[in-house]
Motif scaffolding. Structure first.
Motif, PDB file in Angstrom:
ATOM      1  N   ALA A   1      10.601  12.398  -3.516  1.00 29.42           N
ATOM      2  CA  ALA A   1       9.860  12.787  -2.311  1.00 29.42           C
ATOM      3  C   ALA A   1      10.304  11.970  -1.112  1.00 29.42           C
ATOM      4  N   ILE A   2      10.544  10.673  -1.323  1.00 28.66           N
ATOM      5  CA  ILE A   2      11.017   9.816  -0.234  1.00 28.66           C
ATOM      6  C   ILE A   2      12.360  10.314   0.294  1.00 28.66           C
ATOM      7  N   PHE A   3      13.281  10.626  -0.624  1.00 27.02           N
ATOM      8  CA  PHE A   3      14.585  11.161  -0.195  1.00 27.02           C
ATOM      9  C   PHE A   3      14.408  12.491   0.543  1.00 27.02           C
TER      10      PHE A   3
ATOM     11  N   ASP B   1      -1.484   2.859  -8.724  1.00 23.05           N
ATOM     12  CA  ASP B   1      -1.378   4.195  -9.277  1.00 23.05           C
ATOM     13  C   ASP B   1      -0.517   5.080  -8.375  1.00 23.05           C
ATOM     14  N   ALA B   2       0.162   6.051  -8.986  1.00 24.20           N
ATOM     15  CA  ALA B   2       1.045   6.941  -8.229  1.00 24.20           C
ATOM     16  C   ALA B   2       0.275   7.906  -7.333  1.00 24.20           C
ATOM     17  N   VAL B   3      -0.943   8.264  -7.720  1.00 26.56           N
ATOM     18  CA  VAL B   3      -1.690   9.277  -6.971  1.00 26.56           C
ATOM     19  C   VAL B   3      -1.970   8.862  -5.532  1.00 26.56           C
ATOM     20  N   PRO B   4      -2.544   7.657  -5.273  1.00 24.84           N
ATOM     21  CA  PRO B   4      -2.779   7.302  -3.873  1.00 24.84           C
ATOM     22  C   PRO B   4      -1.496   7.137  -3.066  1.00 24.84           C
ATOM     23  N   ILE B   5      -0.381   6.815  -3.727  1.00 22.64           N
ATOM     24  CA  ILE B   5       0.885   6.731  -2.997  1.00 22.64           C
ATOM     25  C   ILE B   5       1.307   8.121  -2.550  1.00 22.64           C
ATOM     26  N   ALA B   6       1.176   9.106  -3.438  1.00 27.30           N
ATOM     27  CA  ALA B   6       1.496  10.492  -3.064  1.00 27.30           C
ATOM     28  C   ALA B   6       0.556  10.978  -1.966  1.00 27.30           C
ATOM     29  N   ASP B   7      -0.732  10.619  -2.077  1.00 29.94           N
ATOM     30  CA  ASP B   7      -1.686  11.004  -1.028  1.00 29.94           C
ATOM     31  C   ASP B   7      -1.291  10.376   0.309  1.00 29.94           C
TER      32      ASP B   7
ATOM     33  N   THR C   1       0.827  -1.203   0.000  1.00 32.83           N
ATOM     34  CA  THR C   1       0.000   0.000   0.000  1.00 32.83           C
ATOM     35  C   THR C   1       0.852   1.240   0.000  1.00 32.83           C
ATOM     36  N   GLY C   2       0.219   2.364  -0.362  1.00 36.76           N
ATOM     37  CA  GLY C   2       0.912   3.639  -0.278  1.00 36.76           C
ATOM     38  C   GLY C   2       1.306   3.948   1.142  1.00 36.76           C
ATOM     39  N   PHE C   3       0.520   3.447   2.109  1.00 33.19           N
ATOM     40  CA  PHE C   3       0.833   3.711   3.504  1.00 33.19           C
ATOM     41  C   PHE C   3       2.083   2.950   3.947  1.00 33.19           C
ATOM     42  N   ALA C   4       2.367   1.813   3.305  1.00 33.23           N
ATOM     43  CA  ALA C   4       3.608   1.103   3.617  1.00 33.23           C
ATOM     44  C   ALA C   4       4.799   1.950   3.185  1.00 33.23           C
ATOM     45  N   VAL C   5       4.680   2.590   2.022  1.00 34.90           N
ATOM     46  CA  VAL C   5       5.730   3.494   1.547  1.00 34.90           C
ATOM     47  C   VAL C   5       5.892   4.656   2.527  1.00 34.90           C
ATOM     48  N   ALA C   6       4.760   5.244   2.920  1.00 39.93           N
ATOM     49  CA  ALA C   6       4.793   6.397   3.818  1.00 39.93           C
ATOM     50  C   ALA C   6       5.365   6.035   5.176  1.00 39.93           C
TER      51      ALA C   6
ATOM     52  N   VAL D   1       8.657   8.123   6.659  1.00 42.55           N
ATOM     53  CA  VAL D   1       8.629   9.062   7.785  1.00 42.55           C
ATOM     54  C   VAL D   1       9.545   8.640   8.934  1.00 42.55           C
ATOM     55  N   VAL D   2      10.037   7.402   8.927  1.00 43.69           N
ATOM     56  CA  VAL D   2      11.021   7.009   9.943  1.00 43.69           C
ATOM     57  C   VAL D   2      12.433   6.999   9.373  1.00 43.69           C
ATOM     58  N   GLY D   3      12.579   7.504   8.140  1.00 44.73           N
ATOM     59  CA  GLY D   3      13.901   7.614   7.541  1.00 44.73           C
ATOM     60  C   GLY D   3      14.424   6.343   6.916  1.00 44.73           C
ATOM     61  N   ASP D   4      13.562   5.336   6.727  1.00 42.99           N
ATOM     62  CA  ASP D   4      13.982   4.063   6.121  1.00 42.99           C
ATOM     63  C   ASP D   4      13.878   4.188   4.609  1.00 42.99           C
ATOM     64  N   VAL D   5      14.869   4.827   3.996  1.00 44.89           N
ATOM     65  CA  VAL D   5      14.834   5.063   2.555  1.00 44.89           C
ATOM     66  C   VAL D   5      14.843   3.755   1.759  1.00 44.89           C
ATOM     67  N   PRO D   6      15.741   2.801   2.072  1.00 47.40           N
ATOM     68  CA  PRO D   6      15.717   1.545   1.307  1.00 47.40           C
ATOM     69  C   PRO D   6      14.364   0.837   1.392  1.00 47.40           C
ATOM     70  N   GLY D   7      13.786   0.789   2.589  1.00 48.53           N
ATOM     71  CA  GLY D   7      12.489   0.132   2.738  1.00 48.53           C
ATOM     72  C   GLY D   7      11.399   0.848   1.982  1.00 48.53           C
ATOM     73  N   ALA D   8      11.411   2.177   2.015  1.00 48.70           N
ATOM     74  CA  ALA D   8      10.392   2.950   1.298  1.00 48.70           C
ATOM     75  C   ALA D   8      10.537   2.778  -0.206  1.00 48.70           C
ATOM     76  N   LEU D   9      11.768   2.792  -0.711  1.00 42.19           N
ATOM     77  CA  LEU D   9      11.983   2.618  -2.150  1.00 42.19           C
ATOM     78  C   LEU D   9      11.590   1.218  -2.606  1.00 42.19           C
ATOM     79  N   GLU D  10      11.900   0.224  -1.788  1.00 39.38           N
ATOM     80  CA  GLU D  10      11.521  -1.150  -2.137  1.00 39.38           C
ATOM     81  C   GLU D  10      10.000  -1.283  -2.209  1.00 39.38           C
ATOM     82  N   ALA D  11       9.301  -0.730  -1.196  1.00 41.21           N
ATOM     83  CA  ALA D  11       7.839  -0.795  -1.191  1.00 41.21           C
ATOM     84  C   ALA D  11       7.262  -0.026  -2.375  1.00 41.21           C
ATOM     85  N   LEU D  12       7.849   1.123  -2.702  1.00 42.23           N
ATOM     86  CA  LEU D  12       7.369   1.920  -3.827  1.00 42.23           C
ATOM     87  C   LEU D  12       7.530   1.168  -5.146  1.00 42.23           C
ATOM     88  N   ARG D  13       8.702   0.628  -5.367  1.00 44.77           N
ATOM     89  CA  ARG D  13       8.957  -0.049  -6.650  1.00 44.77           C
ATOM     90  C   ARG D  13       8.079  -1.279  -6.811  1.00 44.77           C
ATOM     91  N   TRP D  14       7.847  -2.009  -5.707  1.00 44.42           N
ATOM     92  CA  TRP D  14       6.960  -3.159  -5.778  1.00 44.42           C
ATOM     93  C   TRP D  14       5.524  -2.722  -6.041  1.00 44.42           C
TER      94      TRP D  14
END
Length: 326
Positions: free
Chosen positions: A308-310, A225-231, A196-201, A205-218
Motif C-alpha cells: 500500500a505504501i508503494f 496492530d496492522a488495522v490502525p495502521i491501515a486506518d 504511530t500509524g499516522f507517522a507511516v501515513a 502521502v509525501v512519497g517518502d517510501v524509505p521513511g514510511a517503510l522504516e516507520a511501518l517496520r518499527w
C-alpha cells in the motif's frame, strides 16, 4: 408503523447526523415494509410535479419515504406544495425535509415546525464537550462502554470529523469487544514507542517510501496492530484529498469548514504538493484495498501494508503498482 413520524425536519449541516436522521426513518419503515420505496430529490432543483408524484401512495401498497434535501434552496412553489401537503400527510408516506438550519429559507423550516414536524438537530458540533458527548453516545449505540477520558483520547488522536470518529468507534468495538479505555485508544491510535500509524501515513502521502517503510517496520516490531495502521493510511489520504478540494485559505479558516484541527489542515496543505485528482483517486483505492486486506483477506498483513505504501507513493507520481496490495 404508527410510531414513525409522517413528517420529519432535519436541521443542520453535519452530514453524518443528517444522513442518520434520514436513514433511521428509512430503516424503520423497511423493518415493517421490506418492499418500501425511497424517493429523494434536491429541493433546489425539484419540481412541484416531482414532489406531488413522490408523495403519492405506492401503487402496490407498502411504505414510501420521500426525502427533500437542501430545503433552504426550495423555490416558492415547491415550498407552498410541501406546506400544503404537511397539513394532511398521506398514510404510509413519510416525508423527510433536510434544511441547513441557517437564515436562508428559515420561514420554510419554521412553518414545518408549526405543522408538527418531528425535528431532529444535525447542527455542527463546535464545542469539544459536544464532540466528546458524541463519541460516548456512539459507543453506547454500539453496545460498548467508553469513559470521558477515553473519549478525549480518541478526539485527540482522530480529530473532529464525525465520520472518522464514528468509523474509529466501530473499529475499536469490533476489535476489542466493547470495553474502551484510554489504554485501548492509545494502543490503536497512538502506538508504542512514539511510533504511530499516522507517522507511516505522513511519510507515505509525501512519497517518502524509505521513511514510511522504516516507520511501518518499527511499529510492527513493537507490537502495533496492522488495522490502525491501515486506518491511518486511509485517513491520511482522505485528509489530503479533502484539503486539496477545499481550495485556498488559512489553516484556521479551513479547519472550521472541514471540521478538522488547524494543525492537521496545515499538515495536509503541505502534503498536497505533487498530488493530482487522478493520483488521489488511485491512492484512495489503494487505501481501501489494504483496509480490506488487513481485516481478513491477506495472509501477510505486513506485506499488504508495504504494498500500500508503494502504491500510494506511486499514485502521487502518476504511476501505478501492479498486483494490488493483497
Amino acid at each position: 408503523m404508527t410510531s414513525i413520524p409522517p413528517l420529519r425536519l432535519v436541521l443542520g449541516e453535519e452530514d453524518l447526523l443528517v444522513s442518520r436522521a434520514i436513514s433511521d426513518i428509512s430503516a424503520a419503515v423497511r423493518a415493517t415494509e421490506p418492499d418500501s420505496d425511497v424517493r429523494e430529490w434536491d429541493a433546489g432543483s425539484a419540481t412541484v410535479g416531482e414532489f406531488v408524484s413522490g408523495v403519492s401512495p405506492a401503487l402496490f401498497g407498502g411504505g414510501t419515504v420521500v426525502v427533500l434535501r437542501n430545503a433552504q434552496n426550495a423555490k416558492k412553489d415547491l415550498t407552498a406544495a410541501v406546506l400544503k401537503y404537511a397539513e394532511g400527510p398521506v398514510d404510509g408516506v413519510y416525508l423527510v425535509v433536510a434544511h441547513a438550519g441557517g437564515v436562508k429559507g428559515k420561514a420554510f423550516a419554521d412553518a414545518l415546525k408549526k405543522a408538527g414536524a418531528d425535528v431532529v438537530s444535525a447542527a455542527k458540533l463546535k464545542r469539544p464537550a459536544d464532540r466528546a458527548a458524541f463519541v460516548r453516545e456512539e459507543f453506547r449505540r454500539l453496545g460498548a462502554r467508553c469513559g470521558a477520558d477515553a473519549a478525549d483520547a480518541l478526539l485527540t488522536a482522530i480529530g473532529n470529523d464525525l465520520r472518522e470518529l464514528a468509523a474509529a468507534a466501530h473499529q475499536l468495538v469490533s476489535d476489542t469487544g466493547g470495553s474502551i479505555s484510554v489504554d485501548v485508544v492509545n494502543r490503536y491510535y497512538r502506538g508504542k514507542a512514539e511510533v504511530t500509524g499516522f507517522a507511516v501515513a505522513d511519510a507515505a502521502v509525501v512519497g517518502d517510501v524509505p521513511g514510511a517503510l522504516e516507520a511501518l517496520r518499527w511499529a510492527l516490531s513493537v507490537g502495533m496492530d496492522a488495522v490502525p495502521i491501515a486506518d491511518a493510511l486511509a485517513t491520511g489520504v482522505r485528509n489530503v484529498a479533502r484539503v486539496a478540494g477545499a481550495g485556498r485559505g488559512s489553516a484556521f479558516q479551513l479547519a472550521s469548514t472541514l471540521g478538522m484541527p488547524a494543525w492537521r489542515v496545515e499538515r495536509a496543505q503541505a502534503q498536497t504538493r505533487g498530488w493530482t485528482p487522478e493520483g488521489l483517486a488511485a491512492a484512495m483505492e489503494a487505501a481501501a484495498e489494504v483496509n480490506a486486506a488487513v481485516k481478513g483477506g491477506s495472509d501477510d498483513r505486513g506485506y499488504a501494508l508495504e504494498r500500500a505504501i508503494f502504491a500510494i507513493a506511486a499514485a502521487r507520481k502518476g504511476e501505478s503498482v501492479r498486483g494490488g496490495v493483497r
